[in-house]
Design a protein around this motif. Structure first.
Motif, PDB file in Angstrom:
ATOM      1  N   ILE A   1       0.957  -1.242  -0.128  1.00 30.08           N
ATOM      2  CA  ILE A   1      -0.027   0.018  -0.114  1.00 30.08           C
ATOM      3  C   ILE A   1       0.935   1.256  -0.006  1.00 30.08           C
ATOM      4  CG2 ILE A   1      -1.862   1.228   1.157  1.00 30.08           C
ATOM      5  CD1 ILE A   1      -2.533  -1.489   2.468  1.00 30.08           C
ATOM      6  N   VAL A   2       0.531   2.061  -0.883  1.00 29.41           N
ATOM      7  CA  VAL A   2       1.407   3.340  -1.195  1.00 29.41           C
ATOM      8  C   VAL A   2       0.421   4.498  -0.537  1.00 29.41           C
ATOM      9  CG1 VAL A   2       2.758   4.796  -2.643  1.00 29.41           C
ATOM     10  CG2 VAL A   2       2.828   2.547  -3.031  1.00 29.41           C
ATOM     11  N   TYR A   3       0.864   5.213   0.300  1.00 32.06           N
ATOM     12  CA  TYR A   3      -0.015   6.395   0.937  1.00 32.06           C
ATOM     13  C   TYR A   3       0.296   7.543   0.365  1.00 32.06           C
ATOM     14  CZ  TYR A   3      -1.719   2.881   4.462  1.00 32.06           C
ATOM     15  OH  TYR A   3      -2.100   2.021   4.988  1.00 32.06           O
ATOM     16  N   ASP A   4      -0.769   8.688  -0.057  1.00 28.42           N
ATOM     17  CA  ASP A   4      -0.304   9.983  -0.533  1.00 28.42           C
ATOM     18  C   ASP A   4      -0.048  10.968   1.064  1.00 28.42           C
ATOM     19  OD1 ASP A   4      -2.541  10.670   1.094  1.00 28.42           O
ATOM     20  OD2 ASP A   4      -3.609  11.046  -0.641  1.00 28.42           O
ATOM     21  N   ASN A   5       0.072  12.080   0.769  1.00 28.15           N
ATOM     22  CA  ASN A   5       0.690  13.110   1.880  1.00 28.15           C
ATOM     23  C   ASN A   5      -0.374  13.179   2.821  1.00 28.15           C
ATOM     24  OD1 ASN A   5       3.176  13.570   0.558  1.00 28.15           O
ATOM     25  ND2 ASN A   5       2.190  15.452  -0.598  1.00 28.15           N
ATOM     26  N   HIS A   6      -1.748  12.741   2.494  1.00 22.50           N
ATOM     27  CA  HIS A   6      -2.733  12.856   3.400  1.00 22.50           C
ATOM     28  C   HIS A   6      -2.932  11.607   4.258  1.00 22.50           C
ATOM     29  CE1 HIS A   6      -3.375  16.785   2.062  1.00 22.50           C
ATOM     30  NE2 HIS A   6      -3.477  16.261   0.882  1.00 22.50           N
ATOM     31  N   PHE A   7      -2.025  10.625   4.055  1.00 17.96           N
ATOM     32  CA  PHE A   7      -2.123   9.193   4.723  1.00 17.96           C
ATOM     33  C   PHE A   7      -3.404   8.662   4.236  1.00 17.96           C
ATOM     34  CE2 PHE A   7       0.150  11.945   7.604  1.00 17.96           C
ATOM     35  CZ  PHE A   7       1.293  11.147   8.081  1.00 17.96           C
ATOM     36  N   SER A   8      -3.675   8.892   2.910  1.00 18.26           N
ATOM     37  CA  SER A   8      -4.751   7.748   2.414  1.00 18.26           C
ATOM     38  C   SER A   8      -4.269   7.003   1.345  1.00 18.26           C
ATOM     39  CB  SER A   8      -5.865   8.877   1.430  1.00 18.26           C
ATOM     40  OG  SER A   8      -6.367   9.654   2.465  1.00 18.26           O
ATOM     41  N   PRO A   9      -4.673   5.532   1.202  1.00 18.77           N
ATOM     42  CA  PRO A   9      -4.116   5.110   0.268  1.00 18.77           C
ATOM     43  C   PRO A   9      -4.222   5.471  -1.174  1.00 18.77           C
ATOM     44  CG  PRO A   9      -5.664   3.924   1.754  1.00 18.77           C
ATOM     45  CD  PRO A   9      -5.640   5.242   1.820  1.00 18.77           C
ATOM     46  N   PHE A  10      -2.839   5.685  -1.864  1.00 18.64           N
ATOM     47  CA  PHE A  10      -2.657   6.125  -3.223  1.00 18.64           C
ATOM     48  C   PHE A  10      -2.854   4.847  -4.266  1.00 18.64           C
ATOM     49  CE2 PHE A  10      -0.142   7.557  -6.597  1.00 18.64           C
ATOM     50  CZ  PHE A  10      -0.931   8.745  -6.983  1.00 18.64           C
ATOM     51  N   TRP A  11      -2.070   3.911  -3.904  1.00 23.18           N
ATOM     52  CA  TRP A  11      -2.056   2.696  -4.751  1.00 23.18           C
ATOM     53  C   TRP A  11      -2.101   1.547  -3.816  1.00 23.18           C
ATOM     54  CZ3 TRP A  11       3.065   3.984  -7.776  1.00 23.18           C
ATOM     55  CH2 TRP A  11       2.461   4.582  -8.946  1.00 23.18           C
ATOM     56  N   ILE A  12      -2.879   0.507  -4.257  1.00 20.26           N
ATOM     57  CA  ILE A  12      -2.737  -0.773  -3.689  1.00 20.26           C
ATOM     58  C   ILE A  12      -2.479  -1.631  -4.611  1.00 20.26           C
ATOM     59  CG2 ILE A  12      -4.055  -2.659  -2.279  1.00 20.26           C
ATOM     60  CD1 ILE A  12      -5.981  -0.367  -1.476  1.00 20.26           C
ATOM     61  N   LEU A  13      -1.112  -2.333  -4.380  1.00 21.44           N
ATOM     62  CA  LEU A  13      -0.605  -3.255  -5.601  1.00 21.44           C
ATOM     63  C   LEU A  13      -0.590  -4.665  -4.869  1.00 21.44           C
ATOM     64  CD1 LEU A  13       2.425  -1.215  -6.017  1.00 21.44           C
ATOM     65  CD2 LEU A  13       0.623  -1.200  -7.442  1.00 21.44           C
ATOM     66  N   ARG A  14      -0.999  -5.567  -5.518  1.00 24.20           N
ATOM     67  CA  ARG A  14      -1.292  -6.929  -5.086  1.00 24.20           C
ATOM     68  C   ARG A  14       0.098  -7.849  -5.835  1.00 24.20           C
ATOM     69  NH1 ARG A  14      -4.829 -10.128  -2.992  1.00 24.20           N
ATOM     70  NH2 ARG A  14      -6.549  -8.343  -3.584  1.00 24.20           N
ATOM     71  N   ILE A  15       0.858  -8.229  -5.251  1.00 19.67           N
ATOM     72  CA  ILE A  15       2.221  -8.837  -5.866  1.00 19.67           C
ATOM     73  C   ILE A  15       2.076 -10.318  -5.558  1.00 19.67           C
ATOM     74  CG2 ILE A  15       4.638  -8.990  -5.507  1.00 19.67           C
ATOM     75  CD1 ILE A  15       4.430  -6.011  -5.073  1.00 19.67           C
TER      76      ILE A  15
END
Length: 180
Positions: free
Chosen positions: A166-180
């Protein structure tokens, strides 16, 4: 017309801490007890960010409201703006605090310790230190290419088939959710 989301947060605080906050020199500038607690949490966002990044897991251990068993505990209402409350929730979740109330009490106690050392200059001292942190962060920031290479090295050695990153943006909201 868009209304700002405000979260009414109720928690328990010992009377001694509450009185220390009320007796601080800057209390009158913020008009309410809730306002001063919100200001403290907002001022400590860089500390929260560092703790979020480098802090140790709390293993959801209960922290007493006060070390003194006879100290009076009082209910407190704080009206957090939505984005402030969201950051507290994420720190609570990611560092496995027992409760958000425990986190807020720790932040207030940390701030009061700084007030004991620096007095009324605490905000100026915090801003100076945070400026140094920003400069240091800017100097050591990873480029996207280096970050992806580092992430690839880490992912190769993770056990299991499917993982979420999970990659978060500056507002601590999920920006990307990557399934690997």
């Amino acid at each position: 017309m868009e209304r700002e989301c405000v979260h009414d947060f109720h928690f328990v605080m010992d009377r001694k801490m509450k009185n220390r906050l009320k007796s601080a020199d800057f209390y009158l500038e913020y008009k309410s007890f809730s306002g001063i607690v919100v200001k403290i949490v907002e001022e400590l966002f860089p500390v929260i960010r560092k703790e979020h990044k480098w802090g140790e897991q709390r293993m959801s251990r209960y922290g007493a409201v006060s070390e003194d068993p006879v100290e009076v505990r009082e209910g407190v209402h704080v009206y957090f703006p939505g984005d402030v409350y969201r950051k507290l929730k994420l720190l609570h979740q990611d560092l496995n605090f027992y409760s958000i109330a425990q986190l807020v009490r720790e932040l207030v106690e940390f701030f009061l310790g700084l007030v004991d050392v620096y007095g009324r200059d605490v905000f100026r001292v915090l801003e100076r230190n945070f400026a140094e942190w920003r400069s240091e962060e800017k100097d050591t920031r990873l480029t996207s290419r280096k970050a992806m290479r580092q992430l690839y090295k880490i992912i190769r050695f993770l056990p299991g088939k499917e993982r979420l990153i999970i990659v978060y943006d500056n507002h601590f909201s999920p920006f990307w959710i990557l399934r690997i």
